[in-house]
Design a protein around this motif. Structure first.
Motif, PDB file in Angstrom:
ATOM      1  N   HIS A  42       0.818  -1.216   0.000  1.00 31.51           N
ATOM      2  CA  HIS A  42       0.000   0.000   0.000  1.00 31.51           C
ATOM      3  C   HIS A  42       0.850   1.264   0.000  1.00 31.51           C
ATOM      4  CE1 HIS A  42      -4.199  -1.554   1.303  1.00 31.51           C
ATOM      5  NE2 HIS A  42      -3.513  -2.543   0.754  1.00 31.51           N
ATOM      6  N   GLY A  43       1.857   1.313   0.869  1.00 26.04           N
ATOM      7  CA  GLY A  43       2.681   2.521   0.977  1.00 26.04           C
ATOM      8  C   GLY A  43       3.443   2.784  -0.310  1.00 26.04           C
ATOM      9  N   LEU A  44       4.010   1.727  -0.893  1.00 26.81           N
ATOM     10  CA  LEU A  44       4.787   1.894  -2.122  1.00 26.81           C
ATOM     11  C   LEU A  44       3.877   2.244  -3.295  1.00 26.81           C
ATOM     12  CD1 LEU A  44       7.165  -1.088  -1.426  1.00 26.81           C
ATOM     13  CD2 LEU A  44       7.903   1.286  -1.652  1.00 26.81           C
ATOM     14  N   ALA A  45       2.690   1.634  -3.343  1.00 26.29           N
ATOM     15  CA  ALA A  45       1.737   1.967  -4.408  1.00 26.29           C
ATOM     16  C   ALA A  45       1.321   3.430  -4.287  1.00 26.29           C
ATOM     17  CB  ALA A  45       0.513   1.058  -4.323  1.00 26.29           C
ATOM     18  N   THR A  46       1.088   3.886  -3.053  1.00 26.65           N
ATOM     19  CA  THR A  46       0.717   5.284  -2.834  1.00 26.65           C
ATOM     20  C   THR A  46       1.806   6.209  -3.374  1.00 26.65           C
ATOM     21  OG1 THR A  46      -0.488   4.613  -0.850  1.00 26.65           O
ATOM     22  CG2 THR A  46       0.013   6.961  -1.093  1.00 26.65           C
ATOM     23  N   ALA A  47       3.056   5.879  -3.059  1.00 26.66           N
ATOM     24  CA  ALA A  47       4.174   6.710  -3.523  1.00 26.66           C
ATOM     25  C   ALA A  47       4.236   6.730  -5.047  1.00 26.66           C
ATOM     26  CB  ALA A  47       5.483   6.175  -2.951  1.00 26.66           C
ATOM     27  N   TYR A  54      -0.031  12.217  -9.893  1.00 28.78           N
ATOM     28  CA  TYR A  54      -0.332  13.499  -9.257  1.00 28.78           C
ATOM     29  C   TYR A  54       0.869  14.437  -9.264  1.00 28.78           C
ATOM     30  CZ  TYR A  54      -4.593  11.156  -7.922  1.00 28.78           C
ATOM     31  OH  TYR A  54      -5.794  10.483  -7.970  1.00 28.78           O
ATOM     32  N   GLY A  55       1.970  14.035  -9.892  1.00 26.96           N
ATOM     33  CA  GLY A  55       3.120  14.918 -10.090  1.00 26.96           C
ATOM     34  C   GLY A  55       3.864  15.283  -8.817  1.00 26.96           C
ATOM     35  N   ILE A  56       3.660  14.523  -7.740  1.00 29.43           N
ATOM     36  CA  ILE A  56       4.379  14.816  -6.495  1.00 29.43           C
ATOM     37  C   ILE A  56       5.503  13.791  -6.358  1.00 29.43           C
ATOM     38  CG2 ILE A  56       4.180  15.013  -3.988  1.00 29.43           C
ATOM     39  CD1 ILE A  56       1.232  15.733  -4.412  1.00 29.43           C
ATOM     40  N   LYS A  57       6.725  14.239  -6.658  1.00 26.48           N
ATOM     41  CA  LYS A  57       7.834  13.281  -6.725  1.00 26.48           C
ATOM     42  C   LYS A  57       8.789  13.369  -5.547  1.00 26.48           C
ATOM     43  CE  LYS A  57       7.331  12.842 -11.607  1.00 26.48           C
ATOM     44  NZ  LYS A  57       7.753  13.068 -12.958  1.00 26.48           N
ATOM     45  N   ASN A  58       8.665  14.452  -4.760  1.00 27.59           N
ATOM     46  CA  ASN A  58       9.527  14.592  -3.581  1.00 27.59           C
ATOM     47  C   ASN A  58       8.879  13.828  -2.423  1.00 27.59           C
ATOM     48  OD1 ASN A  58      11.541  15.445  -1.875  1.00 27.59           O
ATOM     49  ND2 ASN A  58      10.588  17.433  -1.475  1.00 27.59           N
ATOM     50  N   VAL A  59       8.971  12.497  -2.525  1.00 25.74           N
ATOM     51  CA  VAL A  59       8.238  11.605  -1.625  1.00 25.74           C
ATOM     52  C   VAL A  59       9.211  10.598  -1.010  1.00 25.74           C
ATOM     53  CG1 VAL A  59       6.448   9.813  -1.538  1.00 25.74           C
ATOM     54  CG2 VAL A  59       6.135  11.795  -3.018  1.00 25.74           C
ATOM     55  N   ALA A  60       9.017  10.298   0.279  1.00 24.66           N
ATOM     56  CA  ALA A  60       9.788   9.232   0.914  1.00 24.66           C
ATOM     57  C   ALA A  60       8.841   8.173   1.450  1.00 24.66           C
ATOM     58  CB  ALA A  60      10.630   9.777   2.055  1.00 24.66           C
ATOM     59  N   VAL A  61       9.242   6.917   1.344  1.00 23.03           N
ATOM     60  CA  VAL A  61       8.535   5.809   1.989  1.00 23.03           C
ATOM     61  C   VAL A  61       9.448   5.281   3.095  1.00 23.03           C
ATOM     62  CG1 VAL A  61       7.530   3.524   1.695  1.00 23.03           C
ATOM     63  CG2 VAL A  61       7.361   5.200  -0.157  1.00 23.03           C
ATOM     64  N   LEU A  62       8.977   5.352   4.344  1.00 25.62           N
ATOM     65  CA  LEU A  62       9.791   4.895   5.477  1.00 25.62           C
ATOM     66  C   LEU A  62       9.334   3.504   5.897  1.00 25.62           C
ATOM     67  CD1 LEU A  62       9.725   8.142   7.669  1.00 25.62           C
ATOM     68  CD2 LEU A  62      11.168   7.613   5.702  1.00 25.62           C
ATOM     69  N   GLU A  63      10.291   2.605   6.046  1.00 22.15           N
ATOM     70  CA  GLU A  63       9.968   1.227   6.417  1.00 22.15           C
ATOM     71  C   GLU A  63      10.871   0.811   7.579  1.00 22.15           C
ATOM     72  OE1 GLU A  63       7.826  -1.354   5.859  1.00 22.15           O
ATOM     73  OE2 GLU A  63       9.144  -2.359   7.284  1.00 22.15           O
ATOM     74  N   LYS A  64      10.261   0.295   8.648  1.00 22.12           N
ATOM     75  CA  LYS A  64      11.078  -0.017   9.831  1.00 22.12           C
ATOM     76  C   LYS A  64      11.964  -1.246   9.618  1.00 22.12           C
ATOM     77  CE  LYS A  64       8.089  -2.930  12.609  1.00 22.12           C
ATOM     78  NZ  LYS A  64       7.374  -3.149  13.838  1.00 22.12           N
ATOM     79  N   GLY A  65      11.545  -2.175   8.768  1.00 20.11           N
ATOM     80  CA  GLY A  65      12.375  -3.339   8.457  1.00 20.11           C
ATOM     81  C   GLY A  65      12.837  -3.251   7.014  1.00 20.11           C
ATOM     82  N   TRP A  66      12.511  -4.295   6.237  1.00 22.78           N
ATOM     83  CA  TRP A  66      12.731  -4.237   4.806  1.00 22.78           C
ATOM     84  C   TRP A  66      11.379  -4.197   4.121  1.00 22.78           C
ATOM     85  CZ3 TRP A  66      13.343  -8.453   7.930  1.00 22.78           C
ATOM     86  CH2 TRP A  66      12.612  -9.592   7.613  1.00 22.78           C
ATOM     87  N   LEU A 196      10.914   7.165 -10.559  1.00 21.44           N
ATOM     88  CA  LEU A 196      10.366   8.523 -10.637  1.00 21.44           C
ATOM     89  C   LEU A 196      10.917   9.412  -9.533  1.00 21.44           C
ATOM     90  CD1 LEU A 196       6.654   7.633 -11.485  1.00 21.44           C
ATOM     91  CD2 LEU A 196       8.411   8.491 -13.040  1.00 21.44           C
ATOM     92  N   GLY A 197      11.895   8.926  -8.766  1.00 24.32           N
ATOM     93  CA  GLY A 197      12.567   9.778  -7.785  1.00 24.32           C
ATOM     94  C   GLY A 197      12.127   9.593  -6.348  1.00 24.32           C
ATOM     95  N   VAL A 198      11.215   8.650  -6.097  1.00 26.76           N
ATOM     96  CA  VAL A 198      10.776   8.402  -4.719  1.00 26.76           C
ATOM     97  C   VAL A 198      11.917   7.760  -3.917  1.00 26.76           C
ATOM     98  CG1 VAL A 198       9.205   7.005  -3.305  1.00 26.76           C
ATOM     99  CG2 VAL A 198       8.356   8.157  -5.359  1.00 26.76           C
ATOM    100  N   ASP A 199      12.147   8.255  -2.697  1.00 24.39           N
ATOM    101  CA  ASP A 199      13.163   7.658  -1.826  1.00 24.39           C
ATOM    102  C   ASP A 199      12.538   6.546  -0.993  1.00 24.39           C
ATOM    103  OD1 ASP A 199      15.153   9.255  -2.741  1.00 24.39           O
ATOM    104  OD2 ASP A 199      15.368  10.454  -0.920  1.00 24.39           O
TER     105      ASP A 199
END
Lengths: 417, 92
Positions: A42-47, A54-66, A196-199
């Protein structure tokens, strides 16, 4: 890189030694427009939807494990859109359509296989209920076929049709339903979002929220330092209550353990997904040959990611009642995942009372099939600050207003589906 | 997971059914919608030690108050849940 038959042939000639990383191992920056907590499907799909639609590329996905180490790696990989109630029916069909184009959209083989699902009925009343469900689906443009016993027999002759207590009378078939490779879905979204530049930041546990004087969330505290954010989205099903509590919120959710099982590999037997209507048992066969099956949640609050024997016994009894042919197949693996059991059995995709904090939670057993739909609608909410039309009923305040979406018709119970 | 019933001794958890958090108290009608919303729908969803109600339907049929850790399933205390159910309406 772009994956294709040519990239595969090139790599094959080099002994598969030169495949580049599927996504970068990013280090956190000081600030992002959107920070998403939870590197599951879900989180990665959202990013990815934020960046691509939606043209918002300055996005980070934080994951506590892998990435994909939570419920994205613990489900039974079923995709379907055989829902009945307004609010659910459009959302899950949106998700189903996104599954159908996912591999082309992401340039990644997620092994989407529309091998069909059959929900069996064992009584006249159950047949009527499935006829109603099928009709609701067809009115909304979703494929559904009501099969009689012969129809089911043609597809799955090995079922126990003459069971003394629960004879199989027929089933509701959705041919477009099926399965997908759960890990590949995670990797595919990670691959496409990263391009697309998502971290994607792994081993980065959120430990608190940074708030301004008015109480607005302006960032997160993490095990890898503070990260500023224009908006923060939570996609942490299983742990939603724990993360929300850091912002002072109480949710209409209980965390419960759901077990899943895989047998040793056998030759191709089960053509699609089949569910037992007189108990709770569902099974499909993976491409490797293992039978992938599950049943009910254990029924007590848990964050332990493992279950207990009575439920395992119950699931196996369901399997034996449905198809005694599997009686001598050995169990290979068994595991537990932590479900966000919401109080009406339906999810929540909404803003929270805390400004700057957005919630995607409460997926009960059904989060995997919703992965692309939740990604799109949550991205829409984060980008536009208003709900996507197909997720407009997944309000957090519906328990107060009475607009609950109770697909099973059982009232306030955190153990619905 | 085994629950040590104070009447029957240690029994496997399949004999018991679960009600959930033992802490919430049903509000009286005068306390209003917010109190009822809170009681019916919202949960602390404790990660750690939690007091909860279990029913020993496969044994002595008593309601029990069990202290159990939701992170480990470890049970540290089991006692009879005196005054559980209808008797606790509107009381602390």
């Amino acid at each position: 890189m772009k994956y294709s038959i040519f990239s595969l042939a090139r790599a094959a000639l080099n002994g598969h030694k030169n495949w580049p990383r599927t996504w970068r191992d990013a280090a956190p920056k000081k600030h992002y427009d959107v920070v998403i907590i939870g590197g599951g499907g879900h989180g990665l799909a959202t990013a990815w939807f934020l960046a691509s639609r939606y043209g918002i590329k300055n996005v980070a996905v934080l994951e506590k494990g892998w990435i994909g180490s939570g419920n994205a790696g613990r489900n039974t990989t079923i995709i379907r859109s055989n829902y009945m109630l307004p609010g659910n029916i459009g959302f899950y069909e949106l998700s189903m359509k996104l599954w159908e184009t996912m591999e082309q959209d992401l340039n990644y083989n997620t092994m989407v296989s529309q091998r069909g699902i059959v929900n069996l009925y064992h009584s006249d009343a159950q047949r009527d209920a499935y006829a109603r469900r099928g009709n609701a689906m067809r009115i909304n443009g979703i494929d559904a076929e009501l099969l009689d016993q012969d129809g089911v027999r043609k597809m799955m002759p090995f079922l126990n049709f003459e069971h003394a207590r629960f004879p199989i009378q027929g089933g509701l078939l959705q041919r477009r339903a099926g399965t997908a490779r759960h890990d590949a879905v995670v990797w595919g979204y990670a691959h496409a979002a990263d391009k697309l530049g998502v971290d994607i930041i792994q081993n980065c546990e959120v430990t608190g929220f940074t708030r301004d004087k008015a109480g607005k969330v302006i960032g997160v505290e993490t095990s890898r330092g503070a990260i500023g954010a224009g908006k923060v989205g939570m996609s942490v099903a299983g742990s939603s209550s724990r993360v929300a509590a850091m912002a002072g919120l109480r949710l209409p959710i209980e965390s419960h353990v759901l077990q899943a099982f895989v047998s040793e590999a056998i030759k191709p037997l089960i053509p699609g997904v089949v569910t037992f209507g007189a108990g709770h048992f569902y099974v499909s066969q993976s491409d490797k040959g293992g039978l992938v099956f599950g049943g009910d949640i254990d029924g007590y609050n848990s964050y332990a990611q493992r279950g207990n024997m009575p439920t395992m016994e119950d699931v196996c009894e369901g399997g034996m009642a449905l198809m005694p042919i599997i009686g001598r197949v050995r169990l290979l693996r068994q595991w537990g995942g932590i479900m966000d059991m919401s109080m009406d059995g339906s999810p929540i995709i909404d803003r929270t009372p805390v400004e700057g904090l957005y919630l995607n939670a409460g997926w009960c057993y059904g989060g995997f099939k919703a992965t692309p739909g939740a990604g799109l609608t949550f991205a829409h909410l984060l980008a536009r600050d208003e709900p996507h039309e197909e997720a407009a009923r997944y309000r957090l305040d519906r328990f107060r207003t009475g607009w609950t979406i109770d697909e099973k018709g059982m009232g306030a119970q955190p153990n619905l589906h | 997971m085994r629950i040590a019933c104070p009447y029957c001794g240690p029994r496997e958890n399949g004999e018991f059914s679960y009600l959930g958090d033992a802490t919430p108290v049903r509000p009286s009608l005068e306390q209003g919608v917010d109190a009822m919303l809170d009681y019916v729908f919202l949960r602390d969803n404790v990660a750690g030690e939690m007091q909860e109600l279990w029913y020993h339907g496969g044994g002595c049929r008593a309601w029990l108050k069990v202290t159990r850790n939701t992170l480990t399933h470890e049970i540290s205390a089991v006692e009879a849940a005196r005054g559980a159910g209808a008797a606790k309406v509107g009381k602390r």
